[in-house]
Design an enzyme around this catalytic site. Sequence first.
Site: not given
Ligand code: ZN
Length: 878
Positions: A291, A323, A326
């Site tokens: 990420e 991702e 995040h």
């Molecule tokens: Zn992750």
Amino acid sequence: MALAIVSAFAFGGAAQAAPASKSAPVRAETAFLSQADAFARSARIANVDYVLDFTLTGKETFAGTTTISFDLKDVDSAVTLDLNKATVKSVSVNGKPVETRYNNWFITIAPADLVKGKNTVTVAYERLHSTNGEGLHRMVDPADGRVYTYSHFEPAAAQQMFPLFDQPDLKASYTVSVTAPKDWHVVTTTRETKVDEAGASRRWTFKQTKRLSPYNFSLHAGPYQVWEDNSGKYPMRLFARQSLAKQIAPDYWFKQTKAGLGFFEEYFGIPYPFEKYDQLIVPDFLYGAMENAGAITFAEARYSVADMTAEQKQSLTEVIMHEMAHQWFGNLVTMKWWNGLWLNESFASFMGVLATNESTEFNSSWQKFYQTGKQSAYVQDQTASTHPIEVPVPSTANAFDNIDAITYSKGGSTLKQLRHLLGEDVFRKGVHNYLVKYSWQNATLDDFINTLGQTAGRDLSGWTKEWLYHAGVNTIAANYSCSNGKIKDFTLSQSAPGKDLPTLREQRVQVAAFKIENGKLALVKNVPVTYKGARTAVAQLNGAACPDLVYPNYQDWGYAKVQLDGRSFDTARTRLAQVDDPLLRAMLWQSLWDGVRDAKLPLNDFITVALNNAPQEKDYTLLGDVLGKIGQSKSYLDAMNLDNAYAKQTAAALEKMAWDGVLAHKGSTDFQRRWFNLYVSVASTSEALSRLAGILDGKVDAAGVEISQQLRWSIVAHLSRYDVAGSTALIEAESARDKSDAGQIAAVAASAARPDAKAKAEWVKRIEDQKSPLPFSRARTAMYSVFPPEQGKLDELDADARLARLPALDKAAGPVFMRAYATTMIPATCTPQSVQRLSRAADQMKDLSAFTRRSLLDTLQSDQRCVAIKAALTAPKG
Ligand SMILES: [Zn+2]
């Protein structure tokens, strides 16, 4: 409403920062950073800014100059800068060249060279690019000779690229310039402000980033193909190697990305924190995706597939969403130390499924989560080596010890349960409040739980203790009797795994009763219940019609193992085809499979149920699960090495079912692919193997299945695994036809699978050789392929010696290598002798690294399980 004040938790987990004092201990001389040393450093240092300058040529070495400025609280002791295996050319502190000590892991700057307050340190250095997927990884494309680089820093590998304070609680800004070959693109957290011509190179200058933990910063450079889409609120780009460009579907990526950005902005109530959204598909990637703020990397091997099936599209979408989650939860608000990694990953896993389910075409994502992530969590949580969700992480060496199903999927399941317990709106508001309060800062589990608790107006300390600080999965069961056709005395009971793991938990679930009516399983009554303790009365079910099936975790709110009562289990075994709801059907299949794994339902009975029911399965998501369980059943039979008529008949019956499935789904590409994949994985008779060989050379009709390059390789690997005549030549021919990186990796998998004692010995040697020229991406592939379950006799030849080598290898190789090796190469051959060998090793090898030790115990347990499943067969075992 009065807010509950949640007290600080007294039950450990996060260690306290070591006090910074005149007697601060000297930092340990190792490649890894301890939590104590990290916290001692962050107690003295603040306001960090990096100015980074890199010169990239495409050659094996790169050069850099880093200028770090920071505020220092005291000059009582030295300051260390992490920098892994570089050649340091010069160091200057506050404008003066200084002598420093460099031990290949960190630079030590003497107190006399530092001042209280603002300091500026400049380091000029050179370093080899990494080739193991960490730091600034370099790869030469075998298809066209082009060179690609990308960075991967989590948990603490930024120091393989530049000198820094490599710990998440020292957030910093990064101002980057890069000199790179003319035809390269350079991608980092922000967009470039200018690109100047500089002879044969170009010089890229980027805008200063916002404050990020080092592992969230990234830099990628190479002659990548680039696609752009500016139709949304934020500019989006996608990058991949040029030789893969034809097989990438950028429009699909952009569509899902745009949907996700819209979903998350609304869900979190906070705008996307970075100014652009770049995604790069990169080679030799160690994980699924990463990420990095605004410049997310994805594993080529998984996400560059041509003509994706619906399943592959769903996996891609879920990882894009994971991702993306995040970017807020992880990048905007970041854990203080690596013990907080689980919350980061659990939250992204949970949100990834939620966003996919609610903002894309994949509205059965929670069912898929139940079938995959959640089951892997249950499996791991029942191993002897399971661990609490929240565990201390003493040093960066241990940061990834828990990159596993507990961290991702049990954690995700626990958050899903918490959302049901608190209510969806309260949960969302709590998350919003947390992200607002800690934006651009670091936070701990207590910060998260306290914010949720305050939003919900309840004390979550008891919940936190039960769920996050104690390991294990509880079993729930329905207890009732029937009189005059009606339920009486209904209670829900829960039990703990045993005296080592005695915790019972509070949980909100739905208990549902069903009856067979007109040949269908019909819902009689569904009751939401919040239960605690060993037994909870569910009076609302008393008086309902006596059921054929009671399922105590209907719609999968809870994280619990379900023990069906006898009548319900029988209904599951005999009436699967009469259950309309795919999620409930998935749960009943799972109950049967749990029965096999617990050696309560004979594997041969399960296979009979599967042969009768799988061909009728119409739900695409569930079909994947069912065929997966059938594949595992075949692997168990193979590992048992049953050389008898039952094994032969079963192998033939599974092949026939799979091929019939291929024929039955002509024109339905996705369903047909599932059946074809099963066919390739179970084919073992000469008839099936020669059909595969015929399909490969185009002489046999593939019933309409499009035989992609990836499928060609899986057929070649399978023919090699069964040593079909000419299969070695097939590998060579296929390698000549497909010169791509993926092709080279597939050729390794196919070669390693060949059942030949001498070849196996050579592969094992190449895998274990720490100085081997075999790139890690290849070694790792070989590990996964070298001993398939039916090759137990070949595995046995080297098993004693290989196990004996484990401690030395564990010492010599790093954690990246051992994470792959220890989960694949510890010998287990499903015999009492093999179990004994592993038990002895478990008794003797107490000094292994934590991850390797755990893998050894898990391997022992799964070998014991295989032996128990064999003993429970009611088919001939001889
Ligand atoms: Zn992750």
